[in-house]
Design an enzyme around this catalytic site. Structure first.
Site, short mmCIF file in Angstrom:
data_model
loop_
_atom_site.label_atom_id
_atom_site.label_comp_id
_atom_site.label_asym_id
_atom_site.label_seq_id
_atom_site.Cartn_x
_atom_site.Cartn_y
_atom_site.Cartn_z
CG HIS A 352 -2.01 -0.98 1.20
ND1 HIS A 352 -3.25 -0.78 0.62
CD2 HIS A 352 -2.04 -2.23 1.70
CE1 HIS A 352 -3.99 -1.85 0.78
NE2 HIS A 352 -3.29 -2.76 1.43
CE LYS A 543 -6.39 13.98 0.06
NZ LYS A 543 -6.51 12.81 -0.75
NE ARG A 544 -3.62 10.19 9.83
CZ ARG A 544 -3.10 9.29 10.65
NH1 ARG A 544 -3.69 8.13 10.83
NH2 ARG A 544 -2.01 9.55 11.33
CE LYS A 549 -2.42 10.83 2.93
NZ LYS A 549 -3.07 9.96 1.92
CB THR A 651 -10.20 4.88 -1.31
OG1 THR A 651 -9.70 5.21 -0.02
CG2 THR A 651 -9.53 3.62 -1.81
CE LYS A 655 -14.00 5.88 0.60
NZ LYS A 655 -13.03 5.90 1.73
C1 26V Z 1 2.89 5.15 6.37
C2 26V Z 1 3.98 5.93 6.67
C3 26V Z 1 4.85 5.53 7.81
C4 26V Z 1 6.12 6.33 7.94
C5 26V Z 1 5.99 7.75 7.51
C6 26V Z 1 5.40 7.91 6.15
C7 26V Z 1 4.23 7.06 5.90
C8 26V Z 1 3.38 7.36 4.87
C9 26V Z 1 2.29 6.60 4.60
C10 26V Z 1 2.04 5.48 5.34
C11 26V Z 1 0.83 4.67 5.02
C12 26V Z 1 1.14 3.30 4.61
C13 26V Z 1 0.03 2.45 4.19
C14 26V Z 1 -1.22 3.12 3.72
O1 26V Z 1 -2.05 3.51 4.52
N1 26V Z 1 -1.42 3.23 2.43
C15 26V Z 1 -2.62 3.77 1.81
O2 26V Z 1 -3.40 2.67 1.36
C16 26V Z 1 -4.60 3.07 0.70
C17 26V Z 1 -5.36 1.81 0.37
O3 26V Z 1 -4.67 1.04 -0.56
C18 26V Z 1 -4.27 3.89 -0.53
O4 26V Z 1 -5.46 4.29 -1.14
C19 26V Z 1 -3.42 5.10 -0.15
O5 26V Z 1 -3.02 5.79 -1.30
C20 26V Z 1 -2.21 4.65 0.64
O6 26V Z 1 -1.48 5.77 1.15
#
Ligand code: 26V
Length: 806
Positions: A352, A543-544, A549, A651, A655
């Site tokens: 992801h 979003k987060r 982003k 996602t 939506k």
């Molecule tokens: C984790 C971290 C951890 C360290 C700092 C930077 C960072 C940035 C992002 C994340 C998220 C990792 C996994 C995640 O939530 N991915 C999301 O998954 C969604 C479903 O597939 C997708 O739509 C999003 O684009 C994706 O960011």
């Protein structure tokens, strides 16, 4: 029907909630309705279970550390076709359904997109009649509650479980031991085979709770099985009797810490031992559970791959590869090759994110201390894997470093992505671009060794929650124009396109949007005190909070627009409301400064009489699924402005477009596929492409050029860093803006001008009226492909080998 529902609700109120209806609170009514609804879901569930067991159908196990479910009452009732019935029953009882629905706390067992995807998938699997189990952790506290105080984010514990939840069943008979630490004993059998036994130094109980996940029209109901940690011996009596009350329950505290809190996903993962304990805890319990089920029904473990598919949602459950091997080798006595064949044929893994800092690694020392036997197994897997790699590419010794499960650079680490890849027969990305980048970057060499493993499965969303339930006004129009079957078959939404130019339809679509915006305006006023005009363009970024982003890009454009309006107040401006919402990880300093900047800009802009109602800025606190359900139907413009190559899919973009918002976005993640579906004329694309981003990165091109080339950008950076929006602390944003002037890792400055220009195209289109609504209709009409039913059907056919009729 209505009278039946009425007596079911009253009976729950009296005998389960234990209240006289005359004194019931909204929350009591929620409990009574939920319990009555759960009864009906449970009957369907037990029916389905009997069928699956007797059919020998293949089961899907979705392992995820996050399930971001939100409220469940409307979802369950609507999928059981009981929503109108319950609404009418409550009305007869003099109770307003809206208030009852709102009394339910959100189940916020996830951070963002990854967790919400798991929730949409559970609903789609039940809808398609796929026998599936979700496995995860029953966190006592989900994602923190965000409070904005003086413009800053503050985090408070979230308490969804403090009164329990009516949806779940405690399974007292489904409890497993999960071990940690200790030592590994090696011995040789009389036949001369070396065997290993792990003697954990610590054991905790995993206790299971099942929540029914109801499919559309109740087609099937699947369990979401969440594990809670309990100490094996909660109280050490000898200490208690000596008066050491804290010591007496210290084992309990240590064990129960495992399922206490959800980790924020964007905290640096390595070094957090508790997180690894969480991962192993739920993985071990889930595998023990599914293996015992398989043995009970089929007797032999060799048939596991024909009867079970296990999907790893990101690397969080990747230790399952080693745990499955341990169970097959040590507990069931299988030889290595057979165990490995079963494991790799059963597992598949979804990636992801490709952000390097987000890829999970564990220091060897931590891994060894917690899971000594698993580390041995991982070494063994890695040796065989590196042998195969050497054979395939004998001329490229440096390739071994990139494909190894053990990272030998600065402090040795276990790389969970490599482990998940090597132990799975299929690996998938979540959008076409992201999958392409997986093949070219992070997993390039693994892809050369195993060229058929990586597949694309573009994400999707469940239309039941994100269209039918959250936007009943639009759904009513769709039913009328496209036919009532639209709720069963989203593909017929396409019929809307033929009427895109029909002014009567346009008027109705606008009227529904206006009603949704009026509802949102009310929420904005209640929660922030800001009054906004529902006739203005509602520009939404939800979003987060994360630098990639680029909420900051949005805020800089807002500041520039504010200046432009002040400089020329009588020009033909488009009245806009900028709406932002999202949580920042508690330790993510820059993200928290960006929230503060949003609120500081809001303070200045909203109180400046010179801008009148031309611009309003709103930061809505505590973004969650329920708030999304109010914002999304009310959005005109969807901000999807990540640095190209960094958002795996997104996602929220789907939506919003499905609810008739036009997208302003970069060519990133699923934005590209949205553009392909709605057409270039119905989306506002801007900014660098992935290739241009990497070109700049490789050459170390920094912000200097972009700033020198753009007086507007230079001006807005100076304004923000000079304290224009923070007169109480003029230096507040110096560091944040210095980050842009220097490395500008997310290329905010490079994209600024192109983003500003795209926003002016948005203005022009909005002012033209008719073409905007036409575009919105075309967006809605072309979103059917983004249904998570389509995504799940692809997983079923191409990864799980499970029959599905869609
Ligand atoms: C984790 C971290 C951890 C360290 C700092 C930077 C960072 C940035 C992002 C994340 C998220 C990792 C996994 C995640 O939530 N991915 C999301 O998954 C969604 C479903 O597939 C997708 O739509 C999003 O684009 C994706 O960011």
């Amino acid at each position: 029907m209505v009278s039946e529902a009425k007596s079911a609700i009253i009976s729950k109120m009296t005998l389960s909630v234990g209240k006289d209806p005359a004194f019931a609170t909204d929350y009591d009514w929620f409990l009574a309705c939920a319990l009555a609804a759960r009864d009906r879901a449970t009957l369907r569930f037990l029916e389905g279970k009997r069928v699956t067991a007797s059919d020998g159908k293949k089961r899907v196990y979705y392992l995820s550390l996050e399930f971001l479910i939100g409220r469940q009452l409307t979802d369950v009732l609507s999928n059981l076709s009981l929503l109108d019935v319950f609404r009418a029953a409550l009305e007869d009882l003099g109770v307003d359904y809206e208030r009852v629905r709102s009394a339910e706390p959100d189940a916020a067992l996830g951070n963002g997109g990854l967790g919400r995807l798991a929730a949409c998938f559970m609903e789609s699997m039940a809808t398609l009649g796929i026998p599936a189990y979700g496995y995860g952790i029953r966190y006592d506290h989900g994602l923190f509650r965000q409070v904005i105080y003086d413009g800053w984010q503050e985090e408070y514990p979230e308490d969804w479980l403090s009164f329990g939840t009516p949806w779940e069943f405690l399974r007292t008979d489904v409890v497993f031991n999960v071990g940690f630490g200790g030592s590994v004993e090696t011995y040789v059998t009389p036949a001369g085979i070396t065997r290993y036994t792990w003697h954990p130094g610590e054991v905790v109980h995993a206790v299971s709770y099942d929540t029914p996940m109801v499919g559309w029209r109740g087609r099937s109901v699947n369990p979401l099985r969440l594990w809670s940690a309990r100490a094996v011996d909660p109280l050490r009596l000898e200490l208690f009797n000596r008066g050491d009350f804290a010591g007496a329950s210290s084992d309990q505290a240590r064990a129960e810490a495992i399922s206490k809190f959800l980790y924020p996903s964007d905290e640096t993962p390595s070094g957090q031992e508790l997180r690894l304990r969480q991962e192993y805890f739920f993985v071990s319990a889930s595998l023990q559970d599914l293996l015992s089920r398989h043995r009970r029904i089929y007797g032999d473990l060799h048939s596991l791959p024909e009867r079970a598919a296990i999907q790893l949602n990101d690397t969080h459950p990747a230790v399952a590869i080693a745990e499955m091997m341990r169970l097959l080798l040590d507990e069931h006595g299988l030889p290595w090759n057979e165990a490995w064949a079963i494991t790799s044929a059963t597992f598949s893994y979804t990636n992801h994110t490709l952000l390097p800092e987000a890829l999970e690694t564990w220091p060897l020392a931590v891994f060894e201390r917690l899971l000594p036997r698993h580390l041995q197994i991982i070494y063994f897997i890695n040796n065989l894997h590196l042998e195969a790699a050497k054979k395939a590419f004998p001329e490229e010794p440096e390739l071994l470093r990139s494909v190894s499960i053990i990272d030998e650079r600065d402090g040795r680490k276990v790389r969970m992505g490599q482990l998940a890849f090597v132990g799975s027969h299929a690996i998938n990305g979540v959008s076409a671009l992201h999958t392409d980048l997986m093949r070219k970057t992070t997993f390039r060499d693994l892809n050369r060794i195993y060229p058929d493993r990586i597949q694309n499965k573009t994400n999707g969303i469940t239309f039941r929650r994100w269209l039918h339930q959250s936007n009943p006004g639009l759904t009513a129009i769709l039913k009328e124009v496209c036919g009532a079957e639209v709720v069963d078959n989203p593909e017929v939404i396409e019929r809307l396109a033929a009427h895109a130019g029909d002014s009567a339809l346009q008027d109705r679509i606008r009227a529904v949007k206006l009603a949704n915006k009026t509802a949102l305006a009310k929420v904005i006023a209640e929660r922030t005190g800001v009054r906004v005009d529902p006739a203005a363009l509602f520009d939404v970024q939800i979003k987060r909070m994360h630098e990639y982003k680029r909420q900051l890009l949005n805020l800089l454009e807002t500041a520039a627009l504010y200046d432009a309006i002040r400089a020329n107040p009588d020009a033909d401006w488009t009245p806009r409301v900028k709406i932002m919402a999202g949580k920042a990880a508690a330790s993510y300093v820059n993200a928290k400064f960006i929230i503060k900047l949003a609120n500081d800009i809001a303070q200045v802009v909203n109180n400046d009489p010179a801008v009148r109602d031309l611009l309003k800025v709103v930061f809505l606190p505590n973004y969650n699924v329920s708030l999304a359900e109010v914002i999304i139907p009310a959005a005109d413009l969807s901000e999807q402005i990540s640095t190209a190559g960094m958002e795996a899919s997104g996602t929220g973009n789907m939506k919003l477009a499905l609810n008739g918002a036009l997208t302003i976005g970069t060519l990133d993640g699923a934005n590209i596929e949205i553009r392909d579906n709605v057409g270039n004329d119905n989306i506002f694309i801007f900014g660098l492409t992935t290739d241009e981003v990497s070109y700049r990165r490789e050459r170390g091109i920094t912000a200097g050029q972009a700033i020198a080339a753009s007086p507007m950008l230079a001006g807005v950076l100076n304004a923000v860093s000079g304290g224009r929006f923070s007169p109480d602390d003029p230096g507040r944003f110096v560091q944040l803006i210095d980050g842009l002037r220097g490395a500008d890792r997310y290329m905010v400055t490079d994209d600024f001008d192109s983003y500003y220009a795209a926003q002016r195209r948005v203005d022009a289109c909005w002012n033209s009226g008719e073409p905007w609504t036409r575009s919105a209709i075309i967006n809605i009409a072309n979103m059917a492909w983004f249904s998570s039913d389509r995504t799940i059907a692809e997983y079923a056919r191409e990864i799980w080998n499970v029959p599905v009729d869609l």
